[in-house]
Design an enzyme around this catalytic site. Structure first.
Site, PDB file in Angstrom:
ATOM      1  N   THR A 127     105.232  -8.448 -51.534  1.00  0.00           N
ATOM      2  CA  THR A 127     104.880  -7.977 -52.871  1.00  0.00           C
ATOM      3  C   THR A 127     104.121  -6.658 -52.821  1.00  0.00           C
ATOM      4  O   THR A 127     104.353  -5.763 -53.642  1.00  0.00           O
ATOM      5  CB  THR A 127     104.065  -9.047 -53.630  1.00  0.00           C
ATOM      6  OG1 THR A 127     104.823 -10.269 -53.626  1.00  0.00           O
ATOM      7  CG2 THR A 127     103.785  -8.640 -55.057  1.00  0.00           C
ATOM      8  N   CYS A 128     103.236  -6.508 -51.852  1.00  0.00           N
ATOM      9  CA  CYS A 128     102.480  -5.259 -51.710  1.00  0.00           C
ATOM     10  C   CYS A 128     103.410  -4.104 -51.340  1.00  0.00           C
ATOM     11  O   CYS A 128     103.227  -2.979 -51.816  1.00  0.00           O
ATOM     12  CB  CYS A 128     101.368  -5.418 -50.679  1.00  0.00           C
ATOM     13  SG  CYS A 128     100.090  -6.591 -51.204  1.00  0.00           S
ATOM     14  N   THR A 129     104.408  -4.384 -50.530  1.00  0.00           N
ATOM     15  CA  THR A 129     105.381  -3.359 -50.150  1.00  0.00           C
ATOM     16  C   THR A 129     106.192  -2.922 -51.370  1.00  0.00           C
ATOM     17  O   THR A 129     106.400  -1.726 -51.590  1.00  0.00           O
ATOM     18  CB  THR A 129     106.305  -3.870 -49.030  1.00  0.00           C
ATOM     19  OG1 THR A 129     105.502  -4.211 -47.895  1.00  0.00           O
ATOM     20  CG2 THR A 129     107.340  -2.823 -48.635  1.00  0.00           C
ATOM     21  N   ALA A 174     103.845  -0.725 -53.557  1.00  0.00           N
ATOM     22  CA  ALA A 174     103.597   0.582 -52.946  1.00  0.00           C
ATOM     23  C   ALA A 174     104.847   1.462 -53.003  1.00  0.00           C
ATOM     24  O   ALA A 174     104.755   2.664 -53.307  1.00  0.00           O
ATOM     25  CB  ALA A 174     103.135   0.406 -51.501  1.00  0.00           C
TER      26      ALA A 174
END
Length: 150
Positions: A43-45, A48
């Site tokens: 999810t962070c990827t 970003a």
């Protein structure tokens, strides 16, 4: 947690290149500071990369973008390089900035309670005043969420 109307907290930290970044670097600019739980997680990827894919639009709207997590410089460097990100990532291992913004909170996943970073985006005007806080960040639509308020 930091609220709309609050000033950008003062901080000095290091980015993915182990270079010093300061909140003073954002004076005179509109800025987006987004907090994410952990580099190189799915999810962070997505979040970003979504911001990176729309970086030209964000910059055209006058924003400087900065990502912050509690990851190490090495992990931030890997995340930055792997995804060819065009903005800095802060390695806030001691959670000094994270605590100032109030995003280190109790979380619950699959019935397990723990403390971690609550995914949150803060938008500041040129005077360092928080003009928006996005609490329910949609990783695939992060840039749109920021730009819809412009």
């Amino acid at each position: 947690m930091l609220n709309v109307g609050d000033h950008l907290p003062e901080f000095t930290a290091v980015n993915q290149e182990d270079e010093t970044v300061s909140s003073l670097d954002f004076r005179g600019y509109k800025s987006v500071l987004f907090f994410y739980p952990q580099a190189n997680t799915p999810t962070c990827t997505v979040e970003a990369c979504n911001l990176n894919d729309h970086l030209d639009e964000l910059q055209s709207a006058g924003y400087k973008v900065l990502g912050i997590s509690a990851d190490s410089v090495k992990k931030q460097k890997n995340f930055h390089t792997k995804n060819n990100l065009g903005y800095d990532l802060i390695a806030d291992e001691k959670r000094d900035i994270i605590e100032k913004f109030g995003v280190w909170q109790e979380k619950k996943t699959f019935g397990k309670t723990y403390f971690g970073i609550v995914r949150t985006t803060f938008i500041f005007d040129e005077n360092g005043i928080c003009i928006r806080r996005i609490d329910k960040v949609k990783s695939r639509e992060a840039a749109r969420q920021i730009l819809e308020g412009v």
